[in-house]
Design a protein around this motif. Structure first.
Motif, PDB file in Angstrom:
ATOM      1  N   GLU A 172      97.333 104.490 -29.849  1.00  0.00           N
ATOM      2  CA  GLU A 172      96.640 103.747 -28.674  1.00  0.00           C
ATOM      3  C   GLU A 172      96.602 104.828 -27.447  1.00  0.00           C
ATOM      4  O   GLU A 172      95.634 105.124 -27.003  1.00  0.00           O
ATOM      5  N   SER A 173      97.788 105.181 -27.095  1.00  0.00           N
ATOM      6  CA  SER A 173      97.837 105.918 -25.621  1.00  0.00           C
ATOM      7  C   SER A 173      99.508 106.617 -25.848  1.00  0.00           C
ATOM      8  O   SER A 173     100.297 106.573 -26.440  1.00  0.00           O
ATOM      9  N   CYS A 174      99.534 107.384 -24.549  1.00  0.00           N
ATOM     10  CA  CYS A 174     100.822 107.891 -24.325  1.00  0.00           C
ATOM     11  C   CYS A 174     101.152 107.783 -22.753  1.00  0.00           C
ATOM     12  O   CYS A 174     100.113 107.781 -22.257  1.00  0.00           O
ATOM     13  N   THR A 175     102.309 107.585 -22.223  1.00  0.00           N
ATOM     14  CA  THR A 175     102.611 107.618 -20.936  1.00  0.00           C
ATOM     15  C   THR A 175     103.708 108.631 -20.813  1.00  0.00           C
ATOM     16  O   THR A 175     104.824 108.430 -21.515  1.00  0.00           O
ATOM     17  N   VAL A 176     103.549 109.762 -20.027  1.00  0.00           N
ATOM     18  CA  VAL A 176     104.639 110.695 -19.577  1.00  0.00           C
ATOM     19  C   VAL A 176     105.357 110.287 -18.445  1.00  0.00           C
ATOM     20  O   VAL A 176     104.474 109.911 -17.037  1.00  0.00           O
ATOM     21  N   ASN A 177     106.627 110.445 -18.532  1.00  0.00           N
ATOM     22  CA  ASN A 177     107.470 110.086 -17.415  1.00  0.00           C
ATOM     23  C   ASN A 177     107.246 110.988 -16.161  1.00  0.00           C
ATOM     24  O   ASN A 177     107.458 112.319 -16.449  1.00  0.00           O
ATOM     25  N   PRO A 178     106.825 110.748 -14.978  1.00  0.00           N
ATOM     26  CA  PRO A 178     106.463 111.393 -14.023  1.00  0.00           C
ATOM     27  C   PRO A 178     107.311 112.308 -13.253  1.00  0.00           C
ATOM     28  O   PRO A 178     107.320 113.369 -12.730  1.00  0.00           O
ATOM     29  N   PHE A 179     108.849 111.676 -13.621  1.00  0.00           N
ATOM     30  CA  PHE A 179     110.248 112.259 -13.040  1.00  0.00           C
ATOM     31  C   PHE A 179     110.742 112.980 -13.976  1.00  0.00           C
ATOM     32  O   PHE A 179     111.674 113.678 -13.514  1.00  0.00           O
ATOM     33  N   THR A 180     110.672 112.776 -15.258  1.00  0.00           N
ATOM     34  CA  THR A 180     111.416 113.691 -16.342  1.00  0.00           C
ATOM     35  C   THR A 180     110.329 114.255 -17.428  1.00  0.00           C
ATOM     36  O   THR A 180     109.568 113.576 -17.906  1.00  0.00           O
ATOM     37  N   TRP A 194     107.158 104.249 -29.380  1.00  0.00           N
ATOM     38  CA  TRP A 194     107.967 105.302 -29.687  1.00  0.00           C
ATOM     39  C   TRP A 194     108.351 106.168 -28.536  1.00  0.00           C
ATOM     40  O   TRP A 194     107.678 106.098 -27.473  1.00  0.00           O
ATOM     41  N   LEU A 195     109.398 106.722 -28.616  1.00  0.00           N
ATOM     42  CA  LEU A 195     110.016 107.643 -27.409  1.00  0.00           C
ATOM     43  C   LEU A 195     110.264 109.011 -27.768  1.00  0.00           C
ATOM     44  O   LEU A 195     110.804 109.126 -28.776  1.00  0.00           O
ATOM     45  N   SER A 196     109.766 109.760 -27.037  1.00  0.00           N
ATOM     46  CA  SER A 196     110.519 111.340 -27.217  1.00  0.00           C
ATOM     47  C   SER A 196     110.937 111.927 -25.943  1.00  0.00           C
ATOM     48  O   SER A 196     110.494 111.434 -24.964  1.00  0.00           O
ATOM     49  N   THR A 197     112.056 112.552 -26.304  1.00  0.00           N
ATOM     50  CA  THR A 197     112.841 112.933 -25.170  1.00  0.00           C
ATOM     51  C   THR A 197     112.708 114.494 -25.011  1.00  0.00           C
ATOM     52  O   THR A 197     113.505 115.216 -24.416  1.00  0.00           O
ATOM     53  N   ASN A 198     111.993 115.372 -25.915  1.00  0.00           N
ATOM     54  CA  ASN A 198     111.600 116.715 -25.869  1.00  0.00           C
ATOM     55  C   ASN A 198     109.951 116.871 -26.125  1.00  0.00           C
ATOM     56  O   ASN A 198     109.614 117.740 -26.778  1.00  0.00           O
ATOM     57  N   PHE A 199     109.560 116.131 -25.298  1.00  0.00           N
ATOM     58  CA  PHE A 199     107.971 115.918 -25.593  1.00  0.00           C
ATOM     59  C   PHE A 199     107.180 117.298 -25.046  1.00  0.00           C
ATOM     60  O   PHE A 199     106.163 117.611 -25.667  1.00  0.00           O
ATOM     61  N   HIS A 200     107.661 117.911 -24.147  1.00  0.00           N
ATOM     62  CA  HIS A 200     106.836 119.189 -24.093  1.00  0.00           C
ATOM     63  C   HIS A 200     107.347 120.596 -24.965  1.00  0.00           C
ATOM     64  O   HIS A 200     106.980 121.686 -24.486  1.00  0.00           O
TER      65      HIS A 200
END
Length: 215
Positions: A172-180, A194-200
Protein backbone atom coordinates in the motif's frame (compact mmCIF):
# COMPACT_ATOMS: atom_id res chain seq x y z
CA UNK A 1 -13.11 22.82 16.04
CA UNK A 2 -15.28 24.02 13.18
CA UNK A 3 -15.29 22.94 9.55
CA UNK A 4 -16.32 24.66 6.34
CA UNK A 5 -17.16 23.13 2.97
CA UNK A 6 -14.62 24.62 0.58
CA UNK A 7 -16.03 22.88 -2.48
CA UNK A 8 -18.48 20.05 -3.10
CA UNK A 9 -17.25 17.94 -6.03
CA UNK A 10 -20.23 15.53 -5.64
CA UNK A 11 -17.82 12.60 -5.97
CA UNK A 12 -15.18 11.24 -3.54
CA UNK A 13 -12.16 13.42 -2.89
CA UNK A 14 -9.25 11.04 -2.24
CA UNK A 15 -6.26 13.36 -1.79
CA UNK A 16 -5.31 17.00 -1.31
CA UNK A 17 -2.00 18.75 -1.96
CA UNK A 18 -1.02 22.33 -1.20
CA UNK A 19 1.53 24.13 -3.33
CA UNK A 20 4.75 24.43 -1.26
CA UNK A 21 5.26 28.11 -2.13
CA UNK A 22 1.91 29.54 -3.25
CA UNK A 23 -0.44 28.78 -0.37
CA UNK A 24 -3.53 29.86 -2.31
CA UNK A 25 -3.10 26.89 -4.70
CA UNK A 26 -4.50 23.48 -3.81
CA UNK A 27 -4.93 20.32 -5.86
CA UNK A 28 -7.59 17.67 -5.26
CA UNK A 29 -7.94 14.18 -6.70
CA UNK A 30 -11.56 13.31 -7.41
CA UNK A 31 -12.63 9.77 -8.34
CA UNK A 32 -15.45 9.13 -10.79
CA UNK A 33 -15.48 7.20 -14.05
CA UNK A 34 -16.94 10.21 -15.89
CA UNK A 35 -16.03 13.38 -13.99
CA UNK A 36 -13.02 12.25 -11.98
CA UNK A 37 -9.58 13.83 -12.31
CA UNK A 38 -7.16 16.30 -10.75
CA UNK A 39 -8.77 19.64 -9.89
CA UNK A 40 -7.01 22.85 -8.86
CA UNK A 41 -7.93 26.15 -7.28
CA UNK A 42 -5.76 29.26 -7.25
CA UNK A 43 -7.92 31.17 -4.77
CA UNK A 44 -8.16 28.77 -1.86
CA UNK A 45 -8.26 31.72 0.52
CA UNK A 46 -11.78 32.41 -0.76
CA UNK A 47 -13.05 29.33 1.07
CA UNK A 48 -16.51 28.32 -0.08
CA UNK A 49 -16.27 30.90 -2.88
CA UNK A 50 -13.09 29.34 -4.30
CA UNK A 51 -13.21 28.34 -7.96
CA UNK A 52 -11.90 25.01 -9.25
CA UNK A 53 -11.00 23.66 -12.68
CA UNK A 54 -10.21 20.18 -13.90
CA UNK A 55 -6.73 19.62 -15.29
CA UNK A 56 -5.84 17.65 -18.40
CA UNK A 57 -5.89 13.88 -18.02
CA UNK A 58 -2.70 11.85 -18.45
CA UNK A 59 -2.90 9.66 -21.55
CA UNK A 60 -4.13 6.14 -20.83
CA UNK A 61 -5.78 6.89 -17.49
CA UNK A 62 -9.46 6.55 -16.64
CA UNK A 63 -10.31 9.32 -14.18
CA UNK A 64 -9.22 7.46 -11.04
CA UNK A 65 -6.48 9.70 -9.61
CA UNK A 66 -5.08 8.86 -6.19
CA UNK A 67 -2.05 10.58 -4.64
CA UNK A 68 -1.10 14.14 -5.56
CA UNK A 69 2.22 15.79 -4.65
CA UNK A 70 3.79 19.13 -5.51
CA UNK A 71 7.59 19.14 -5.36
CA UNK A 72 9.54 22.15 -4.18
CA UNK A 73 10.28 23.19 -7.77
CA UNK A 74 6.58 23.13 -8.65
CA UNK A 75 6.58 19.76 -10.43
CA UNK A 76 3.17 18.17 -10.01
CA UNK A 77 3.02 14.40 -9.43
CA UNK A 78 0.06 12.07 -9.28
CA UNK A 79 -0.69 8.39 -9.19
CA UNK A 80 -3.66 6.85 -10.93
CA UNK A 81 -5.08 3.73 -9.34
CA UNK A 82 -6.81 0.79 -10.98
CA UNK A 83 -10.26 0.67 -12.49
CA UNK A 84 -12.62 -2.11 -13.53
CA UNK A 85 -15.07 -1.67 -16.37
CA UNK A 86 -18.78 -2.39 -16.04
CA UNK A 87 -18.08 -5.79 -17.59
CA UNK A 88 -15.61 -6.58 -14.81
CA UNK A 89 -12.46 -6.36 -16.92
CA UNK A 90 -9.46 -4.63 -15.36
CA UNK A 91 -7.79 -1.87 -17.35
CA UNK A 92 -4.08 -1.05 -17.53
CA UNK A 93 -4.77 2.58 -16.67
CA UNK A 94 -2.67 2.98 -13.53
CA UNK A 95 0.73 4.56 -12.95
CA UNK A 96 2.70 7.64 -11.97
CA UNK A 97 2.61 10.87 -13.94
CA UNK A 98 4.46 14.19 -13.75
CA UNK A 99 3.68 17.68 -15.01
CA UNK A 100 6.02 20.67 -15.11
CA UNK A 101 3.36 23.08 -16.38
CA UNK A 102 0.73 22.89 -13.67
CA UNK A 103 -1.14 19.95 -15.14
CA UNK A 104 -1.56 21.26 -18.70
CA UNK A 105 0.30 18.17 -19.95
CA UNK A 106 1.76 15.06 -18.36
CA UNK A 107 4.72 12.70 -18.74
CA UNK A 108 4.29 9.05 -17.86
CA UNK A 109 6.91 8.10 -15.24
CA UNK A 110 5.57 4.57 -14.63
CA UNK A 111 7.39 1.28 -14.49
CA UNK A 112 5.64 -1.41 -16.59
CA UNK A 113 4.80 -3.23 -13.34
CA UNK A 114 2.61 -0.33 -12.20
CA UNK A 115 -0.02 -0.41 -14.94
CA UNK A 116 -2.69 -2.40 -13.10
CA UNK A 117 -2.73 -0.97 -9.59
CA UNK A 118 -0.46 1.77 -8.27
CA UNK A 119 -1.12 2.92 -4.72
CA UNK A 120 0.80 5.56 -2.72
CA UNK A 121 3.66 7.62 -4.06
CA UNK A 122 6.08 8.71 -1.29
CA UNK A 123 8.82 11.33 -1.67
CA UNK A 124 11.99 10.46 0.24
CA UNK A 125 12.45 13.04 3.05
CA UNK A 126 16.23 12.43 3.05
CA UNK A 127 16.69 13.53 -0.57
CA UNK A 128 16.72 17.36 -0.72
CA UNK A 129 16.59 17.26 -4.52
CA UNK A 130 13.38 15.16 -4.30
CA UNK A 131 14.63 12.74 -6.96
CA UNK A 132 14.01 9.63 -4.84
CA UNK A 133 10.45 8.33 -4.80
CA UNK A 134 8.77 5.13 -3.63
CA UNK A 135 5.64 3.59 -5.11
CA UNK A 136 3.40 0.95 -3.58
CA UNK A 137 2.07 -1.46 -6.20
CA UNK A 138 -0.43 -4.30 -6.11
CA UNK A 139 0.02 -7.45 -8.16
CA UNK A 140 -2.51 -7.94 -10.95
CA UNK A 141 -5.97 -7.21 -9.61
CA UNK A 142 -9.37 -8.10 -10.99
CA UNK A 143 -7.92 -11.30 -12.39
CA UNK A 144 -4.94 -13.57 -11.86
CA UNK A 145 -1.97 -12.07 -9.97
CA UNK A 146 0.89 -11.04 -12.25
CA UNK A 147 3.69 -11.16 -9.68
CA UNK A 148 4.56 -7.49 -10.12
CA UNK A 149 3.39 -6.14 -6.77
CA UNK A 150 5.76 -4.63 -4.22
CA UNK A 151 7.57 -1.44 -3.28
CA UNK A 152 9.36 0.29 -6.15
CA UNK A 153 12.11 2.93 -5.89
CA UNK A 154 13.44 5.53 -8.30
CA UNK A 155 16.41 7.81 -7.70
CA UNK A 156 15.97 9.86 -10.88
CA UNK A 157 12.36 11.04 -10.74
CA UNK A 158 10.86 8.04 -12.43
CA UNK A 159 13.20 7.58 -15.37
CA UNK A 160 14.21 4.19 -13.95
CA UNK A 161 12.64 2.05 -11.23
CA UNK A 162 13.69 -0.99 -9.24
CA UNK A 163 11.48 -3.23 -7.13
CA UNK A 164 13.12 -3.37 -3.70
CA UNK A 165 10.85 -5.91 -1.98
CA UNK A 166 10.57 -9.65 -2.50
CA UNK A 167 7.45 -11.67 -1.85
CA UNK A 168 5.21 -8.73 -0.89
CA UNK A 169 2.27 -8.95 -3.25
CA UNK A 170 0.18 -5.91 -2.37
CA UNK A 171 2.12 -2.97 -0.98
CA UNK A 172 0.00 0.00 0.00
CA UNK A 173 2.62 2.53 1.10
CA UNK A 174 5.83 3.17 2.99
CA UNK A 175 6.94 5.64 5.64
CA UNK A 176 10.58 6.67 5.93
CA UNK A 177 11.76 7.67 9.39
CA UNK A 178 12.70 11.37 9.01
CA UNK A 179 15.26 11.10 11.83
CA UNK A 180 16.86 7.74 10.96
CA UNK A 181 18.03 7.48 7.37
CA UNK A 182 17.88 3.71 6.97
CA UNK A 183 14.62 2.97 8.79
CA UNK A 184 11.35 2.59 6.94
CA UNK A 185 8.02 0.83 7.40
CA UNK A 186 6.07 -0.81 4.58
CA UNK A 187 2.35 -1.51 4.73
CA UNK A 188 0.60 -4.28 2.82
CA UNK A 189 -2.99 -5.26 2.26
CA UNK A 190 -2.86 -8.78 3.75
CA UNK A 191 0.76 -9.43 4.83
CA UNK A 192 0.97 -6.98 7.71
CA UNK A 193 3.52 -4.31 8.56
CA UNK A 194 7.20 -4.67 7.59
CA UNK A 195 10.36 -2.91 8.78
CA UNK A 196 13.67 -2.25 7.05
CA UNK A 197 16.72 -1.01 8.95
CA UNK A 198 18.92 -0.74 5.83
CA UNK A 199 16.39 0.97 3.64
CA UNK A 200 18.76 3.16 1.63
CA UNK A 201 21.00 0.33 0.52
CA UNK A 202 20.76 -1.05 -3.01
CA UNK A 203 18.96 -4.17 -1.79
CA UNK A 204 17.22 -3.46 1.51
CA UNK A 205 15.88 -6.28 3.64
CA UNK A 206 12.48 -6.32 5.34
CA UNK A 207 11.19 -8.14 8.38
CA UNK A 208 7.54 -8.52 9.42
CA UNK A 209 6.55 -6.88 12.71
CA UNK A 210 4.82 -9.76 14.43
CA UNK A 211 3.62 -7.47 17.23
CA UNK A 212 1.31 -5.75 14.73
CA UNK A 213 -1.55 -8.27 14.46
CA UNK A 214 -3.46 -6.68 11.60
CA UNK A 215 -3.54 -7.23 7.86
Amino acid sequence: VSWQVVHDFTYPVIWLALHPVQNNIMYASVVNSVNGGIYVTSNLQAGASSTWKKLAEPTGTERHPYNVHVLNDGTLLCTYSGRRTAAGAFTASSGIFASVNGGASWTNRSDPGMLYWTKDLVIDPHDPAQKTWYAGVFSGWGGAPNGLGGLYRTTNRGTNWSRITTGLDRVESCTVNPFTTNEAYVTTEVQGLWLSTNFHTANPTFQPLSGYPFK
